[in-house]
Write an enzyme that holds these catalytic residues in place. Sequence first.
Site, mmCIF file in Angstrom:
data_model
loop_
_atom_site.group_PDB
_atom_site.id
_atom_site.type_symbol
_atom_site.label_atom_id
_atom_site.label_comp_id
_atom_site.label_asym_id
_atom_site.label_seq_id
_atom_site.Cartn_x
_atom_site.Cartn_y
_atom_site.Cartn_z
ATOM 1 N N LYS A 87 0.939 -0.521 0.661
ATOM 2 C CA LYS A 87 -0.112 0.185 0.241
ATOM 3 C C LYS A 87 0.766 0.981 -0.066
ATOM 4 O O LYS A 87 1.748 0.864 0.656
ATOM 5 C CB LYS A 87 -0.546 0.194 0.966
ATOM 6 N N SER A 167 -9.433 1.593 3.004
ATOM 7 C CA SER A 167 -8.722 2.435 2.458
ATOM 8 C C SER A 167 -7.901 1.362 1.258
ATOM 9 O O SER A 167 -6.483 1.998 0.389
ATOM 10 C CB SER A 167 -7.808 3.312 3.385
ATOM 11 N N SER A 191 -10.285 -0.062 6.932
ATOM 12 C CA SER A 191 -9.091 -0.302 5.823
ATOM 13 C C SER A 191 -8.575 -1.279 5.535
ATOM 14 O O SER A 191 -8.663 -1.462 4.026
ATOM 15 C CB SER A 191 -8.437 0.458 5.950
#
Length: 477
Positions: A87, A167, A191
Amino acid sequence: MADNARGESRVSGFPALTDLHERLRGGTLTSTALTRLCLDRIAAVNPVLGAVLAVDATALEQAAAADRRYAAGTPLGPLDGIPVLVKDSIDTAGLASTAGSRLLAVAPPRGDAAVVERLRRAGAVVLGKTNLTEWSSFRTTQGCEGWSAVGGQTVNPYSPQRTASGSSSGSAVAVATGMAPLAVGAETDGSIVSPAGICGVVGLKPTPGTLPLDGVVPVSDTEDSVGLLAGRVADAALALDVLTSDAPAAGAAPGPLGGAGRRLGLWRVPRMPAQVGAVLDAAAGSLRAAGFTLVDVEIDIDREILVDGLRAMYAEFTPSLEKYLAGRDGVPSTLAEIVEANRADPVELSLFGQDLFETVLGLTDADRAKAEGGRARAVERAVELLDGTLRRYGVEAVVAPTNEPAWLVDHQLGDPYSPGSSTLPALARRPNVTVPAAHGGLPVGVSLFGPAEDSRLLGLALEAEHALARQPHALLV
């Protein structure tokens, strides 16, 4: 890439990580070939999905180094030569680590985040960086999950007009579509598990602090957790073992506990749509058939816990972020500077505002002092509520829907309210695992949480995953 029936990835098509490791050791597979496979898949589907922001130009060199170790009989462990996507809120040397913001894209960080250092020590091939909801969903209350000014909109691989949630959007989509067998994400509240559930993969949010946060763009130093997205629970468990152990054993992962005699609490999260209830009923039937006992539980999270937790997160954001920014060169050093720079940028506020940033900027020292006590109260009461639920109903863990089916992306209206089950374990600082559950249609996951020990929860999740085995969804890419 063929696999055995028991361990087959129902999503990405990769064999289990233990099988990949054995093939690398046996010489029937090379890391170079595996890495090329991932790079080819990224080239083929990422233009549609927007999951990967950048590919590391050294990926094939990393793979070749792993191949030399295997040829010499000195592999570094079960992740040696395994491609992993990370990420983009997690620092990687030589690659711009942006949290989705153009303001952080000007220069790469000084070095790797601590968790990336651990990946490299384990021999993993750091393949590249994945898109995310900008600033890990903490810039605005009116945006679309999976959108960032750097990467645009990440979309759902089963219906590209729909959300991938967030996210850790890109990490979930990448695993779901075979761009990598493993990806790293980060979560404050939902997330990891929400995009995992919506994209039909396994998501593991360990206990906060299990994996280091150094070099990770934060929301809350108290509540944040670095975690994993994978095609199966055993892969996530193995990766966690490698990243938390000095000498992980190949194949080390919690063994299935066996459903017989195991009691789980079935939580029907309020305001979930009817089709999610149907998925939960079907999952409960499969779990019962595997020997689990399911007990309906009621959990009422009172408003005061939620308010205390939210106020604490708001108060923690600015000092957490500015501590991180102090370690980056050529980027704004304060939240106030970021707000002003966003206003001057032609892209950053082109679709969505920054009302959350502006709200936390308005907090006073008195607000922050009050919120600090609220954090302690929220954690204490969330733990009491969760442990009290386990005791009252005599269950080992709670099973609840992770998500509703993916909704349509709408950049004018933003995302609708989407109920989920992640807030209670987030506030209680407990681990959370989501496994795919829905048969057909858009993916829906079920989450397991409650125990304080990651290993105990993973053992339950492993057996639940076997009970919930289902046919793959039809990828549209």
